[in-house]
Write a protein that holds these residues in place. Structure first.
Motif, PDB file in Angstrom:
ATOM      1  N   GLU A   1      -2.896  18.231  -0.360  1.00 22.77           N
ATOM      2  CA  GLU A   1      -2.369  17.041   0.313  1.00 22.77           C
ATOM      3  C   GLU A   1      -3.484  16.254   0.992  1.00 22.77           C
ATOM      4  O   GLU A   1      -3.556  15.029   0.869  1.00 22.77           O
ATOM      5  CB  GLU A   1      -1.306  17.434   1.346  1.00 22.77           C
ATOM      6  N   LEU A   2      -4.361  16.954   1.696  1.00 23.73           N
ATOM      7  CA  LEU A   2      -5.455  16.271   2.377  1.00 23.73           C
ATOM      8  C   LEU A   2      -6.417  15.645   1.371  1.00 23.73           C
ATOM      9  O   LEU A   2      -6.882  14.524   1.563  1.00 23.73           O
ATOM     10  CB  LEU A   2      -6.190  17.234   3.306  1.00 23.73           C
ATOM     11  N   GLU A   3      -6.677  16.327   0.287  1.00 25.53           N
ATOM     12  CA  GLU A   3      -7.556  15.777  -0.749  1.00 25.53           C
ATOM     13  C   GLU A   3      -6.931  14.529  -1.377  1.00 25.53           C
ATOM     14  O   GLU A   3      -7.625  13.541  -1.650  1.00 25.53           O
ATOM     15  CB  GLU A   3      -7.838  16.824  -1.816  1.00 25.53           C
ATOM     16  N   ARG A   4      -5.638  14.555  -1.597  1.00 22.66           N
ATOM     17  CA  ARG A   4      -4.940  13.397  -2.159  1.00 22.66           C
ATOM     18  C   ARG A   4      -4.999  12.204  -1.198  1.00 22.66           C
ATOM     19  O   ARG A   4      -5.272  11.072  -1.599  1.00 22.66           O
ATOM     20  CB  ARG A   4      -3.491  13.761  -2.485  1.00 22.66           C
ATOM     21  N   ILE A   5      -4.782  12.459   0.104  1.00 24.09           N
ATOM     22  CA  ILE A   5      -4.878  11.401   1.113  1.00 24.09           C
ATOM     23  C   ILE A   5      -6.282  10.807   1.126  1.00 24.09           C
ATOM     24  O   ILE A   5      -6.457   9.584   1.158  1.00 24.09           O
ATOM     25  CB  ILE A   5      -4.500  11.939   2.507  1.00 24.09           C
ATOM     26  N   LEU A   6      -7.281  11.654   1.083  1.00 25.27           N
ATOM     27  CA  LEU A   6      -8.675  11.206   1.072  1.00 25.27           C
ATOM     28  C   LEU A   6      -8.957  10.338  -0.149  1.00 25.27           C
ATOM     29  O   LEU A   6      -9.544   9.254  -0.040  1.00 25.27           O
ATOM     30  CB  LEU A   6      -9.611  12.414   1.120  1.00 25.27           C
ATOM     31  N   SER A   7      -8.537  10.786  -1.306  1.00 24.70           N
ATOM     32  CA  SER A   7      -8.786  10.032  -2.544  1.00 24.70           C
ATOM     33  C   SER A   7      -8.072   8.688  -2.545  1.00 24.70           C
ATOM     34  O   SER A   7      -8.667   7.659  -2.888  1.00 24.70           O
ATOM     35  CB  SER A   7      -8.336  10.846  -3.764  1.00 24.70           C
ATOM     36  N   ILE A   8      -6.809   8.688  -2.174  1.00 22.19           N
ATOM     37  CA  ILE A   8      -6.049   7.432  -2.156  1.00 22.19           C
ATOM     38  C   ILE A   8      -6.647   6.465  -1.154  1.00 22.19           C
ATOM     39  O   ILE A   8      -6.851   5.283  -1.453  1.00 22.19           O
ATOM     40  CB  ILE A   8      -4.561   7.697  -1.851  1.00 22.19           C
ATOM     41  N   SER A   9      -6.964   6.945   0.037  1.00 22.87           N
ATOM     42  CA  SER A   9      -7.493   6.069   1.080  1.00 22.87           C
ATOM     43  C   SER A   9      -8.844   5.482   0.705  1.00 22.87           C
ATOM     44  O   SER A   9      -9.076   4.278   0.896  1.00 22.87           O
ATOM     45  CB  SER A   9      -7.590   6.830   2.406  1.00 22.87           C
ATOM     46  N   THR A  10      -9.750   6.288   0.180  1.00 19.53           N
ATOM     47  CA  THR A  10     -11.058   5.742  -0.200  1.00 19.53           C
ATOM     48  C   THR A  10     -10.912   4.741  -1.343  1.00 19.53           C
ATOM     49  O   THR A  10     -11.588   3.715  -1.352  1.00 19.53           O
ATOM     50  CB  THR A  10     -12.061   6.859  -0.573  1.00 19.53           C
ATOM     51  N   ASN A  11     -10.014   5.004  -2.279  1.00 11.09           N
ATOM     52  CA  ASN A  11      -9.787   4.060  -3.379  1.00 11.09           C
ATOM     53  C   ASN A  11      -9.226   2.742  -2.874  1.00 11.09           C
ATOM     54  O   ASN A  11      -9.621   1.668  -3.339  1.00 11.09           O
ATOM     55  CB  ASN A  11      -8.864   4.656  -4.434  1.00 11.09           C
ATOM     56  N   ILE A  12      -8.295   2.801  -1.925  1.00 13.21           N
ATOM     57  CA  ILE A  12      -7.722   1.576  -1.359  1.00 13.21           C
ATOM     58  C   ILE A  12      -8.823   0.741  -0.711  1.00 13.21           C
ATOM     59  O   ILE A  12      -8.943  -0.456  -0.955  1.00 13.21           O
ATOM     60  CB  ILE A  12      -6.614   1.906  -0.335  1.00 13.21           C
ATOM     61  N   VAL A  13      -9.625   1.374   0.124  1.00 13.00           N
ATOM     62  CA  VAL A  13     -10.687   0.646   0.830  1.00 13.00           C
ATOM     63  C   VAL A  13     -11.657   0.007  -0.152  1.00 13.00           C
ATOM     64  O   VAL A  13     -11.964  -1.193  -0.057  1.00 13.00           O
ATOM     65  CB  VAL A  13     -11.432   1.583   1.809  1.00 13.00           C
TER      66      VAL A  13
ATOM     67  N   LEU B   1       0.828  -1.211   0.000  1.00 13.08           N
ATOM     68  CA  LEU B   1       0.000   0.000   0.000  1.00 13.08           C
ATOM     69  C   LEU B   1       0.861   1.259   0.000  1.00 13.08           C
ATOM     70  O   LEU B   1       1.858   1.324   0.722  1.00 13.08           O
ATOM     71  CB  LEU B   1      -0.918   0.015   1.223  1.00 13.08           C
ATOM     72  N   PRO B   2       0.454   2.277  -0.765  1.00 14.59           N
ATOM     73  CA  PRO B   2       1.223   3.526  -0.766  1.00 14.59           C
ATOM     74  C   PRO B   2       1.073   4.299   0.546  1.00 14.59           C
ATOM     75  O   PRO B   2       2.004   4.997   0.960  1.00 14.59           O
ATOM     76  CB  PRO B   2       0.638   4.311  -1.938  1.00 14.59           C
ATOM     77  N   ILE B   3      -0.088   4.207   1.190  1.00 11.26           N
ATOM     78  CA  ILE B   3      -0.308   4.843   2.489  1.00 11.26           C
ATOM     79  C   ILE B   3      -1.277   3.980   3.292  1.00 11.26           C
ATOM     80  O   ILE B   3      -2.088   3.245   2.726  1.00 11.26           O
ATOM     81  CB  ILE B   3      -0.873   6.283   2.373  1.00 11.26           C
ATOM     82  N   GLY B   4      -1.206   4.065   4.599  1.00 13.56           N
ATOM     83  CA  GLY B   4      -2.134   3.360   5.462  1.00 13.56           C
ATOM     84  C   GLY B   4      -1.861   1.879   5.551  1.00 13.56           C
ATOM     85  O   GLY B   4      -0.919   1.352   4.953  1.00 13.56           O
ATOM     86  N   SER B   5      -2.715   1.208   6.318  1.00 13.44           N
ATOM     87  CA  SER B   5      -2.593  -0.238   6.470  1.00 13.44           C
ATOM     88  C   SER B   5      -3.921  -0.815   6.926  1.00 13.44           C
ATOM     89  O   SER B   5      -4.805  -0.108   7.405  1.00 13.44           O
ATOM     90  CB  SER B   5      -1.493  -0.583   7.473  1.00 13.44           C
ATOM     91  N   PHE B   6      -4.026  -2.132   6.759  1.00 11.68           N
ATOM     92  CA  PHE B   6      -5.195  -2.860   7.218  1.00 11.68           C
ATOM     93  C   PHE B   6      -4.887  -3.506   8.554  1.00 11.68           C
ATOM     94  O   PHE B   6      -3.763  -3.948   8.805  1.00 11.68           O
ATOM     95  CB  PHE B   6      -5.585  -3.960   6.218  1.00 11.68           C
ATOM     96  N   GLY B   7      -5.896  -3.569   9.400  1.00  9.85           N
ATOM     97  CA  GLY B   7      -5.795  -4.273  10.667  1.00  9.85           C
ATOM     98  C   GLY B   7      -7.034  -5.124  10.847  1.00  9.85           C
ATOM     99  O   GLY B   7      -7.974  -5.064  10.053  1.00  9.85           O
ATOM    100  N   TYR B   8      -7.022  -5.909  11.909  1.00 15.31           N
ATOM    101  CA  TYR B   8      -8.134  -6.819  12.167  1.00 15.31           C
ATOM    102  C   TYR B   8      -8.570  -6.636  13.613  1.00 15.31           C
ATOM    103  O   TYR B   8      -7.745  -6.676  14.529  1.00 15.31           O
ATOM    104  CB  TYR B   8      -7.690  -8.261  11.916  1.00 15.31           C
ATOM    105  N   PHE B   9      -9.880  -6.410  13.830  1.00 12.04           N
ATOM    106  CA  PHE B   9     -10.428  -6.241  15.175  1.00 12.04           C
ATOM    107  C   PHE B   9     -11.873  -6.737  15.189  1.00 12.04           C
ATOM    108  O   PHE B   9     -12.692  -6.262  14.399  1.00 12.04           O
ATOM    109  CB  PHE B   9     -10.386  -4.763  15.591  1.00 12.04           C
TER     110      PHE B   9
END
Length: 150
Positions: free
Chosen positions: A111-123, A84-92
């Motif tokens: 920067e915040l918009e890019r983080i938002l876009s990348i994160s929502t796409n990853i999920v 992943l380019p940013i963030g990670s998955f966890g299990y709970f």
């Protein structure tokens, strides 16, 4: 600084036509939640108690719920996290959760918009693959008794 970050975040959400609900706005922290597809995303701006980096932006999303842990799933999550380019998955609590945190004393709207876009796409990209291969269902909310922490 908190007021500036709140404005940047809410402006981005409005620009993307994402309807959000304010979860917390107590003058020390700010948090919103918004649905996208079959997932609820949460973003918090939290104090760090560090003078040079006063706030952290924490992005969370339950990705898949009602998925039983097994070695193949957990290995998949570990290997995926490396890619992943940013963030990670966890299990709970039978829920796979995506989380990304960043600290910056001058986080820009871009920067915040890019983080938002990348994160929502990853999920949204990985949720379908996880369900297909390991079971579960799209998450609509955090599991019971889940305590969101930065």
């Amino acid at each position: 600084m908190l007021e500036n970050m709140k404005k940047i975040l809410t402006d981005i959400l409005q620009k993307k036509n994402l309807h959000y609900m304010v979860l917390v706005d107590d003058g020390k922290s700010f948090g919103v939640q918004f649905p996208l597809s079959d997932t609820v995303f949460t973003i918090h701006i939290l104090p760090t108690d560090m003078p040079d980096l006063p706030y952290a932006v924490v992005f969370n999303a339950p990705v898949v719920v009602d998925v039983a842990p097994n070695p193949s799933l957990l290995m998949f999550l570990l290997q995926t996290n490396l890619q992943l380019p940013i963030g990670s998955f966890g299990y709970f609590g039978n829920t796979i959760i995506y989380k990304h945190s960043t600290t910056d004393n001058d986080l820009t709207e871009n920067e915040l918009e890019r983080i938002l876009s990348i994160s929502t796409n990853i999920v949204l990209t990985y949720a379908e693959n996880i369900i297909k291969n390991f079971g579960g269902r799209m998450a609509l909310d955090f599991p019971p008794n889940f305590n969101l922490q930065a």
